[in-house]
Design a protein around this motif. Structure first.
Motif, mmCIF file in Angstrom:
data_model
loop_
_atom_site.group_PDB
_atom_site.id
_atom_site.type_symbol
_atom_site.label_atom_id
_atom_site.label_comp_id
_atom_site.label_asym_id
_atom_site.label_seq_id
_atom_site.Cartn_x
_atom_site.Cartn_y
_atom_site.Cartn_z
ATOM 1 N N ILE A 155 16.206 -2.358 14.835
ATOM 2 C CA ILE A 155 17.092 -3.521 14.974
ATOM 3 C C ILE A 155 17.340 -4.171 13.613
ATOM 4 N N LEU A 210 20.524 -3.291 11.747
ATOM 5 C CA LEU A 210 21.810 -3.816 12.198
ATOM 6 C C LEU A 210 22.240 -4.973 11.309
ATOM 7 N N TRP A 212 23.701 -9.628 14.301
ATOM 8 C CA TRP A 212 23.208 -8.929 15.490
ATOM 9 C C TRP A 212 21.692 -8.993 15.542
ATOM 10 N N ASN A 213 21.059 -8.783 14.392
ATOM 11 C CA ASN A 213 19.603 -8.811 14.324
ATOM 12 C C ASN A 213 19.069 -10.178 14.732
#
Length: 150
Positions: A88, A91, A95-96
């Motif tokens: 993650i 990203l 988004w993270n």
């Protein structure tokens, strides 16, 4: 499931408490800063670690019942708890920041931390998010077990 959860929590609490006390002993023998169980947030973090370990076992149990495939369940649980949080971070930061704190391991990590960082959930919110994962997975496993196997 209840027997597993109770036994697991008791054993994990003893193990986490032992690890905490051993770690503090090592730190104090080297004249480093230590923490006491009575310090703010420390006991909650110790209990939170036992809750996370018990919850991770329950997640594995639920995924095993849902998939009825040992290799698939192990792969999915290890991936969800250990691999996905690292991926993650690759990203974009928007988004993270939106997804990362709400992953099961990151939510539980908020409960296990004595000091929270700005990008993580509060201990109460982390516990709530982790509990939602548990309830949804265990409810789905119970429904499928009743329909498919009973």
């Amino acid at each position: 499931m209840v027997v597993f959860a109770v036994v697991s929590f008791v054993l994990m609490f003893v193990a986490v408490l032992g690890a905490f006390l051993a770690g503090q002993s090592v730190l104090s023998s080297r004249d480093m800063d230590t923490a006491a169980l009575s310090d703010p947030g420390v006991f909650r973090a110790v209990v939170g670690a036992a809750v996370y370990l018990t919850g991770a076992g329950l997640i594995g149990l639920a995924v095993g019942v849902l998939l009825r495939n040992t290799a698939g369940a192990i792969t999915l649980v290890v991936g969800a708890l250990f691999v996905v949080p690292g991926l993650i971070q690759l990203l974009p930061s928007s988004w993270n920041d939106a997804i990362g704190p709400n992953l099961p391991s990151n939510a539980a990590n908020a409960v296990m931390s004595v000091q929270t960082s700005g990008d993580s959930l509060s201990p109460g919110s982390g516990l709530a998010v982790f509990a939602v994962y548990l309830v949804v997975l265990l409810a789905g496993a119970a429904v499928l077990l009743k329909r498919r196997d009973a």
